[in-house]
Write an enzyme that holds these catalytic residues in place. Sequence first.
Site, mmCIF file in Angstrom:
data_model
loop_
_atom_site.group_PDB
_atom_site.id
_atom_site.type_symbol
_atom_site.label_atom_id
_atom_site.label_comp_id
_atom_site.label_asym_id
_atom_site.label_seq_id
_atom_site.Cartn_x
_atom_site.Cartn_y
_atom_site.Cartn_z
ATOM 1 N N GLU A 99 0.976 -1.134 0.075
ATOM 2 C CA GLU A 99 -0.055 -0.059 -0.047
ATOM 3 C C GLU A 99 0.908 1.348 0.013
ATOM 4 O OE1 GLU A 99 -3.990 1.696 2.488
ATOM 5 O OE2 GLU A 99 -2.756 -0.129 3.012
ATOM 6 N N GLY A 100 0.492 2.219 -0.909
ATOM 7 C CA GLY A 100 1.306 3.446 -0.953
ATOM 8 C C GLY A 100 0.269 4.745 -0.899
ATOM 9 N N MET A 136 -0.776 6.437 -3.230
ATOM 10 C CA MET A 136 -2.015 6.437 -4.405
ATOM 11 C C MET A 136 -2.964 5.521 -4.201
ATOM 12 S SD MET A 136 0.279 8.143 -7.549
ATOM 13 C CE MET A 136 -1.199 8.428 -8.484
ATOM 14 N N LYS A 155 -3.280 -2.478 -9.536
ATOM 15 C CA LYS A 155 -3.009 -1.133 -8.563
ATOM 16 C C LYS A 155 -4.399 -0.397 -8.659
ATOM 17 C CE LYS A 155 -0.006 2.503 -7.149
ATOM 18 N NZ LYS A 155 1.255 3.071 -7.142
ATOM 19 N N ASP A 205 8.831 10.246 -11.388
ATOM 20 C CA ASP A 205 8.963 9.628 -9.999
ATOM 21 C C ASP A 205 10.048 8.202 -10.040
ATOM 22 O OD1 ASP A 205 8.590 9.453 -7.211
ATOM 23 O OD2 ASP A 205 6.877 8.103 -7.382
#
Length: 580
Positions: free
Chosen positions: A239-240, A242, A260, A360
């Site tokens: 989990e991040g 975004m 995702k 990124d």
Amino acid sequence: MNDDKVLLNKATESPSSHTQTQGGGPTTLPPELLREASVRLGWAGIIYAVAYTLAYWVPFLVQRAQHPELSFARIENVFATASIGLGLLIFLVSRTARLAPEKFLDAGLIFAVVGALGISLAEFWAGFPPINFTVFLGVPWECVWILIIPLVAPNLPRKILIASLAMASTGPLMLLYVSQVRGVPPSNSLLSLATYFLFTTYLCACIAYVTSRFVFLYSVRLKKAREIGSYELVSRLGEGGMGDVWVARHRMLARPAAMKRIRPELLGTDWRSRDRAVARFKREAKATAALGSTHTVDIYDFGLTEEGAFFYVMELLDGLSLETLVRRFGPLTPARAVHLLRQACHSLGEAHATGLIHRDIKPANIFACRLGPDRDFVKVLDFGLVKQVDQTEMTQQLTADHGTAGTPAYMAPEMALGQTDVDGRADLYALGCVAYWLLTGETVFKGETPMATLIAHVQSQPVPPSQRTEVYIPAALDALILACLAKDPADRPQTAEDLDRGLAASIPAGGWRFEDAREWWLRHHPGTVNGAAGCGGGTHREAELPAVFTHAARVDSYRRRQSSSSRPSSSGGSCCRRSL
């Protein structure tokens, strides 16, 4: 009985719902819930065995110590030992995985009935006490066992009902055996006994059936909630900021995938901003999927969930992020670092040529993979912040607060300043930061706060990587990395192809060979992808270093630095395939 099919239709609200069948009936529990239930059933077996031992054998041994004439060769002792052994067997089978979870849970219902019979034997072997309806006799232990089973070993409601009624009947059957075979006369009328068991064990059997229906409905709805389009979510990878990443399984295709999901709140709070964000996501997903570089992660599918969250489906990788690679095994040799960086250039070169910039680039978003016979095969991931240089919404960022997107430790000065004319050279700056990390195990700048790090990227001059390690770094490679870290984009390599040529010229030919990569992977990452979850297997110990790290001073220097100072912070995780 068609009751389960009615429940299935209620839960899915679609007669065409994709439901696997086994044994002529629907299998409604998701695979991970079946596995969890199998583990719980195993623990129920060991707890039953221990509790039965304490409740039966301990009192018997105490009684035998007082009355040595008591014999071990009694039928109740044999049955008690068999019940305890069955509980232990259930526990062992749950740990050896010799049965499929569905079959094991069916076997668990048989164990539940036999276990209830064992409890009834311990309770009623000496007969039933006289019933006085003015005195509370208590609830038989079978009731507790009957109510636990649907929660510990969930199954189809009809199976739970049959098993629960069988468990509820063990008490009356044991009293019948005691009176007819052992000759113990009943101390109560049949009506009294029937009334007692009707409002205890049989009532609990009805409650267990109702409970199983709720578990059944919840399981089917959970399965449906985990179905997005043609994919079923299997297990969470990470989990991040975004969103989250899952291992996904296509209903018709054999290949595993990673899905995702973008958090719905990132799409905006009003319908206009959400429509613009969704359109932008779709445009960027299409552009990324159109990229043909073998070093760019493959995009299989994308769309919107019923809850309005954007998702895209990617290939599932077996490997390590460059973040994890350095954290576990220390800085890389210049030859291996160049080998990995050149592949990243291949991915970025195509993206930049089509008008896309990643924005990124960082070690956590570059994976060294095992792909077919290849080892150290690079995949550039997470194009979720990708931007088209010619689109009119240049200043609109894909973050919840519409601030600058990216990772401070790897952000180009022009991005830190919020400039709108950012192009592919920002990615090359970030790739220079990645090269710095690979060779030194340190980030270029490390401020006390993210803002301090951004300010350093804008104002401070970087220390050459060769001065932050005792290992020899070729002067050409040292200078090339500093060129990538130039404040002015005009002073950097202008294209990914230019950087690739510079990297190739900075290292003698044959520096990192296929045989070197194969040897390293066989030794340090021997696991394989199982298509379900996890990190591709293999055991990694912090003390292990790659076979190609032969320079003693290099190893000693890295260990001294890591023991004397904290490791650099980063947004990447420690689990391979964590953040796609």
